[in-house]
Structures are given as C-alpha cells and as structure tokens.
Write a protein that holds these residues in place. Sequence first.
Motif, PDB file in Angstrom:
ATOM      1  N   VAL A  85       0.827  -1.209   0.000  1.00 12.46           N
ATOM      2  CA  VAL A  85       0.000   0.000   0.000  1.00 12.46           C
ATOM      3  C   VAL A  85       0.859   1.255   0.000  1.00 12.46           C
ATOM      4  N   THR A  86       1.884   1.296   0.840  1.00 11.29           N
ATOM      5  CA  THR A  86       2.686   2.509   0.951  1.00 11.29           C
ATOM      6  C   THR A  86       3.680   2.680  -0.191  1.00 11.29           C
ATOM      7  N   SER A  87       3.888   1.635  -0.995  1.00 10.99           N
ATOM      8  CA  SER A  87       4.839   1.733  -2.112  1.00 10.99           C
ATOM      9  C   SER A  87       4.192   2.226  -3.395  1.00 10.99           C
ATOM     10  N   ALA A  88       2.858   2.265  -3.461  1.00  7.96           N
ATOM     11  CA  ALA A  88       2.172   2.703  -4.678  1.00  7.96           C
ATOM     12  C   ALA A  88       2.393   4.195  -4.904  1.00  7.96           C
ATOM     13  N   VAL A  89       2.509   4.574  -6.153  1.00  5.75           N
ATOM     14  CA  VAL A  89       2.801   5.949  -6.540  1.00  5.75           C
ATOM     15  C   VAL A  89       1.648   6.506  -7.361  1.00  5.75           C
ATOM     16  N   MET A  90       1.293   7.747  -7.088  1.00  5.24           N
ATOM     17  CA  MET A  90       0.213   8.417  -7.800  1.00  5.24           C
ATOM     18  C   MET A  90       0.656   8.841  -9.192  1.00  5.24           C
ATOM     19  N   ARG A  91      -0.138   8.470 -10.212  1.00  2.41           N
ATOM     20  CA  ARG A  91       0.098   8.894 -11.593  1.00  2.41           C
ATOM     21  C   ARG A  91      -1.076   9.765 -12.039  1.00  2.41           C
ATOM     22  N   PRO A  92      -0.921  11.101 -12.001  1.00  2.00           N
ATOM     23  CA  PRO A  92      -2.037  11.988 -12.329  1.00  2.00           C
ATOM     24  C   PRO A  92      -2.458  11.866 -13.792  1.00  2.00           C
ATOM     25  N   ASN A  93      -3.735  12.047 -14.011  1.00  2.00           N
ATOM     26  CA  ASN A  93      -4.268  12.181 -15.365  1.00  2.00           C
ATOM     27  C   ASN A  93      -5.290  13.302 -15.362  1.00  2.00           C
ATOM     28  N   GLU A  94      -5.940  13.555 -16.483  1.00  2.00           N
ATOM     29  CA  GLU A  94      -6.814  14.727 -16.591  1.00  2.00           C
ATOM     30  C   GLU A  94      -8.054  14.610 -15.716  1.00  2.00           C
ATOM     31  N   ARG A  95      -8.382  13.417 -15.245  1.00  2.00           N
ATOM     32  CA  ARG A  95      -9.568  13.246 -14.417  1.00  2.00           C
ATOM     33  C   ARG A  95      -9.266  12.902 -12.960  1.00  2.00           C
ATOM     34  N   GLY A  96      -8.041  12.643 -12.633  1.00  2.00           N
ATOM     35  CA  GLY A  96      -7.693  12.248 -11.277  1.00  2.00           C
ATOM     36  C   GLY A  96      -6.330  11.606 -11.244  1.00  2.00           C
ATOM     37  N   PHE A  97      -6.268  10.357 -10.807  1.00  5.75           N
ATOM     38  CA  PHE A  97      -4.991   9.657 -10.785  1.00  5.75           C
ATOM     39  C   PHE A  97      -5.220   8.154 -10.745  1.00  5.75           C
ATOM     40  N   THR A  98      -4.206   7.447 -11.186  1.00 10.51           N
ATOM     41  CA  THR A  98      -4.146   5.993 -11.011  1.00 10.51           C
ATOM     42  C   THR A  98      -2.902   5.682 -10.191  1.00 10.51           C
ATOM     43  N   LEU A  99      -2.652   4.414  -9.957  1.00 18.41           N
ATOM     44  CA  LEU A  99      -1.499   3.998  -9.158  1.00 18.41           C
ATOM     45  C   LEU A  99      -0.565   3.120  -9.968  1.00 18.41           C
ATOM     46  N   SER A 100       0.705   3.226  -9.682  1.00 14.53           N
ATOM     47  CA  SER A 100       1.700   2.385 -10.352  1.00 14.53           C
ATOM     48  C   SER A 100       2.889   2.218  -9.424  1.00 14.53           C
ATOM     49  N   LYS A 101       3.844   1.415  -9.850  1.00 21.09           N
ATOM     50  CA  LYS A 101       5.075   1.250  -9.086  1.00 21.09           C
ATOM     51  C   LYS A 101       5.891   2.539  -9.150  1.00 21.09           C
ATOM     52  N   GLY A 102       6.661   2.777  -8.104  1.00 25.40           N
ATOM     53  CA  GLY A 102       7.532   3.936  -8.072  1.00 25.40           C
ATOM     54  C   GLY A 102       8.931   3.601  -8.529  1.00 25.40           C
ATOM     55  N   LYS A 103       9.858   4.503  -8.227  1.00 27.88           N
ATOM     56  CA  LYS A 103      11.246   4.305  -8.635  1.00 27.88           C
ATOM     57  C   LYS A 103      11.860   3.066  -7.999  1.00 27.88           C
ATOM     58  N   SER A 104      11.358   2.714  -6.816  1.00 32.14           N
ATOM     59  CA  SER A 104      11.901   1.549  -6.130  1.00 32.14           C
ATOM     60  C   SER A 104      11.481   0.239  -6.770  1.00 32.14           C
ATOM     61  N   LYS A 105      10.445   0.282  -7.633  1.00 30.50           N
ATOM     62  CA  LYS A 105       9.923  -0.916  -8.316  1.00 30.50           C
ATOM     63  C   LYS A 105       9.400  -1.958  -7.334  1.00 30.50           C
ATOM     64  N   ARG A 106       9.010  -1.515  -6.150  1.00 31.96           N
ATOM     65  CA  ARG A 106       8.432  -2.466  -5.204  1.00 31.96           C
ATOM     66  C   ARG A 106       7.035  -2.868  -5.651  1.00 31.96           C
ATOM     67  N   LYS A 107       6.634  -4.035  -5.244  1.00 30.68           N
ATOM     68  CA  LYS A 107       5.357  -4.580  -5.682  1.00 30.68           C
ATOM     69  C   LYS A 107       4.195  -3.869  -4.995  1.00 30.68           C
ATOM     70  N   ILE A 108       3.093  -3.712  -5.725  1.00 32.27           N
ATOM     71  CA  ILE A 108       1.924  -3.000  -5.198  1.00 32.27           C
ATOM     72  C   ILE A 108       0.640  -3.783  -5.472  1.00 32.27           C
ATOM     73  N   ASP A 109       0.753  -5.083  -5.792  1.00 25.68           N
ATOM     74  CA  ASP A 109      -0.415  -5.863  -6.206  1.00 25.68           C
ATOM     75  C   ASP A 109      -1.511  -5.894  -5.132  1.00 25.68           C
ATOM     76  N   ALA A 110      -1.121  -5.987  -3.868  1.00 28.85           N
ATOM     77  CA  ALA A 110      -2.118  -5.996  -2.799  1.00 28.85           C
ATOM     78  C   ALA A 110      -2.834  -4.660  -2.710  1.00 28.85           C
ATOM     79  N   CYS A 111      -2.138  -3.586  -3.018  1.00 27.02           N
ATOM     80  CA  CYS A 111      -2.771  -2.263  -3.019  1.00 27.02           C
ATOM     81  C   CYS A 111      -3.817  -2.169  -4.128  1.00 27.02           C
ATOM     82  N   ILE A 112      -3.496  -2.693  -5.300  1.00 22.12           N
ATOM     83  CA  ILE A 112      -4.456  -2.673  -6.410  1.00 22.12           C
ATOM     84  C   ILE A 112      -5.676  -3.512  -6.055  1.00 22.12           C
ATOM     85  N   ALA A 113      -5.463  -4.666  -5.447  1.00 20.25           N
ATOM     86  CA  ALA A 113      -6.592  -5.496  -5.017  1.00 20.25           C
ATOM     87  C   ALA A 113      -7.451  -4.756  -3.995  1.00 20.25           C
ATOM     88  N   LEU A 114      -6.807  -4.004  -3.107  1.00 21.49           N
ATOM     89  CA  LEU A 114      -7.549  -3.209  -2.124  1.00 21.49           C
ATOM     90  C   LEU A 114      -8.413  -2.160  -2.808  1.00 21.49           C
TER      91      LEU A 114
END
Length: 545
Positions: free
Chosen positions: A491-520
């Motif tokens: 959860v804490t490793s997910a990074v905000m990726r802004p777009n014109e309507r809000g944001f999505t989430l992706s991996k950051g520079k650390s490339k740590r896994k965020i699959d549980a965050c996406i499932a959440l």
Amino acid sequence: MAATTAPKRKTRASASSKGRPKAEPPCQGCGWRPAAGELWPSHGAIGVRWIEDNLIFAEGDYFGRPFRLRTDQRMFLYRWYEFCPSCWTDRARPPRWRYRRALRGAAKGDGKTAFIAAIGCLEFAGPPCIATISPNVPIMAASFEQADLLFSAAATMLGGKDNQVTEAPLVGLFEVYDTEIKFGDGRPGRLYRVAAVGGTNDGSLPTTLIADELHELGEVGSRKARAHLVISNGLRKRQHGREINLSTAGFDVDASLLGEMYKHGRRVLLDASIDPEFLFDWQEAPDGLNYDLPADREIAVRAASQAAGALWDVADRVRRYNEPGVLKHEWIRYYANRWVEVAEDSWLKDHPQAWNVCQGDATIPDKAEVVVAVDMALKRDSVAVLTAWKNPEGRIAVKVKIWQPHGGRIDHLQVVDYIRRDLANQYTISEITYDPRFFEVPARLLEDEGFNLVEFPQSIERMTPACGQALEAILEGLVVHDGDPDLAAHVTSAVMRPNERGFTLSKGKSKRKIDACIALVIALWRILAPDPEEEQSAEPWAAWV
C-alpha cells in the motif's frame, strides 16, 4: 592534559547511564566486566575537557566562541570512551575501547555536524589516552558538498588555512589544506575529507571513521554504501580502529544501510550480547503521536533533539508543520526523527500516518459475506488475493494473501485452490472481482463451480475513480487492517500517476510490488457500491491530484 583517568562512576542512576541495556556484557578481549552496581571506566571526562578547552564553534551565531557540549553530547562521549581497565597495559596509548562502532541519531538542527567535527578533532589531535599514534581520521559524507561542510568545520576548529582563524586556541599547530589536515611539527597522521560519491578509498588504514548523514548513502550494496563499507573494513587493520555514524532518520528502514544499522541498534538495546561493541544512541519521537495535534508535535520535537529551545525555537518548529510547501512526511522525518514508512514518492506521502491509523481489529467472522479481489500476474510480479468485509460499524476489514514467483512464474492453480477451498470454506463469498487480462481462465473455472465472478478491467477509466475513492476511504479511516507488514509495504509503495480526471497507481522508482494495493482499490470500489452514474465519471476524484 596529563590526566588519564576519569572520576569513578558508581551508580546506574547517574545521567550517564540513561538508556543503557539491562545486561552489561564483558570485555570482548579478556572477559572483564564491572562489579555489580558499577559502570565501565571512561575517558569521557578527558574528552569533554579537551574539546571545551581547545575547540571553538566553527559557524553560526556562536562562531569563535569556546565549544560547549550539551548534557546529551557529554553522555555520548562518556559512553563512547568507556574502556577495559584489565586490557589497558600501556598508559601512554589508548586502552581497549568497549565500543568499536556507534550510531547516533537526532532530528535536523541538532548540531550534529559541529559535534561530529569536534569528535574528529579529538580523535586526531586529542590527548594520548584517546588519539592513537599516527591517527588516520577520514570524515565522510555522501556528497562533496556535505563532506566539505563537515571538513570545513573541523578545519576552522584547528585554526583554518594559513592560520587565519585566530580565535581558535590551536591555531598554528596544524597544516590545513583544502581536503586534508596534518600536524605542523611533522608528526605522522592526518584528518581528511571523504565523499562517498567520489570512490571507495581502497587501501587506507584509518583509525577512526567519522560518517555524517548516513541516510543519504542509500541501499546496502550501492556505490555510496560500499564506500562506507570499504573504509569500515580498513578499520580492522588498526588496533584501535573505530567508527562513529551520525544521521537523521531516512525513508526506507528495510532497504538502506542506515536502516540496517538502526534495526540492529534496536535489537542491541534489547539484548546487548548480540553485539557488545555497538553503541546505539537514537533520539526520536515516541510511538502513538497524532502529528495533526500541536501538543503532540511539541512532544515529538523535544524528544527528537536535546537542542530544543537551545539552538532553535520549539514553537516555531511546531508551527512549521502547517506552513505552505512543507510536506508532512518530511516534517516527521526531519523534526521528529522518525522513519517514514511510506516511499518518498508514495501516494500517501502527504499522509504518512494514514495507513497506520487504520490498524485495528480486522477480524472477519466465519461465514461473513465477503468480497474477494484478485490482482493476478503471469510471471516476475506477485499475485494478491484480498478479502474484504464491511463490519457493523461501517468499516471495511481487509486481509490479504500474496504469492511470490518461483522459478519466474506463479502457479495459478494454487491461487484458485486458495479461493475455492480456504476462503470458500471459511466465508460466504458474495463475489470475486478481477481483471480478466491474466485471470480469465481461472475465472471461468471458478464460475463453473458456482462462484459469482465480476470483471474489473484495470483501465484508466475504471481505476481513476477507484483510486480516488480508496484514498478517501483510507484518510477517513473506513479501512481497518491488522498491521500485516506485507500489505503495508504494497500500500505505501504505490505511486500516484495523475491524469486529466484524477490519478491511477503504479510502481515507483523503487519498483516495489503494489499488487495488494491494487486489489484493495478494487475491493473498496465494489463494496462501497457507487451509483452507476458515478462509475461513469472520474471527475469527483480529480481533487485528489
């Protein structure tokens, strides 16, 4: 400076014993230990007296004035210069020191640079019971700029280039160059600047390594961290080789050189026998504070540095938390000296305590009606299956199981069996929501067995409102978890990726896994059941960018 012994210290109730571990391990050389109720002898008093008699403040409002140590700095020196009297046979040289390594941590503005420069001068030019013959003292920082700042402070204390600092009592006794200081009478020895970014310094024979701001050295094995390692290894080639490390807290306690030292120090506090030669002295804010409350912030800044009220104003630092442009996670790290558990680029970086605040009773009762969210991968990435239940208080209790790839691939049958057997036998699964990209075949198998499968393609159009809603739910405390460290890491490793309507989430520079965050994110979207009109538009979540 002819004295070679410190006043005998008899009681553990003295200020110099504050924070000591309960057990006193013996000398690692001969097995000697102090008698019950007594402390190790120390040259700390000699070191304190030498610094205050011979050094000046090198910068700031106190430039040129005699160096005066605070109580906590004196306490550190008393600890650092504890020695074994049984092993000390040559009184003209330093004894066998109790500690070979030290880590001292405090908040920004603690005066660490001045203090560490003074220790460097003491180790280089102090009395013979402290400074060894032919001292070789590298003072290290991560960058050339920080190394220059540290070296310049030491150089000023010793008289400066061309003996320009006439306020210094030791002016004229040393040859001070741009990156090196030597004795003016030609004796062997030097104090010199080292920047970790500049190289590994193989081949040196240091007596004392003085290292500042270790949080900037990065991960274990990185180029900067290796520079520190190489010099540390060189210390073992000298009879009295030791190292002192100073820093404020960093971002990643689990993947950094400083983080490894910090965790090691916490273990040593509980059991000194783990590493009897490691001195850990760390000032930080206590657990459980709510940094949104001014009273708690005052507690934090006072606990994190004994310079509170001396070098800086407490009220000013407390107010700074709400100043425009001040990032909350940076304030906590710099001024409370607390490790920030969120990544530097995390979507929760402005709310670093939000996920911790959500910890509580996340028990999901047997046969409860749950939503199961799956974030699937084929290889390399992890797979997360998150179970979510809305409890009677309206909070969403969550738990997760994560699979790591073995041999480069994930066994999807294990994931299916976990859902159809473990989860289905314990709970009532109302739906299994998933992205059909990687889970289509397993989904058909489960659907054939009577489970309710709901597709949730992870498109920008679908994920943008879901991510915004998940952030709102976390900040409002609608989520409750049991403190699972793996879920927290995702959860804490997910990074905000802004777009014109809000944001999505992706991996950051650390490339740590965020699959549980996406499932959440997916599970929360399904449980909070937005109206169909809301699901068609991401506009309400644009405010979170």
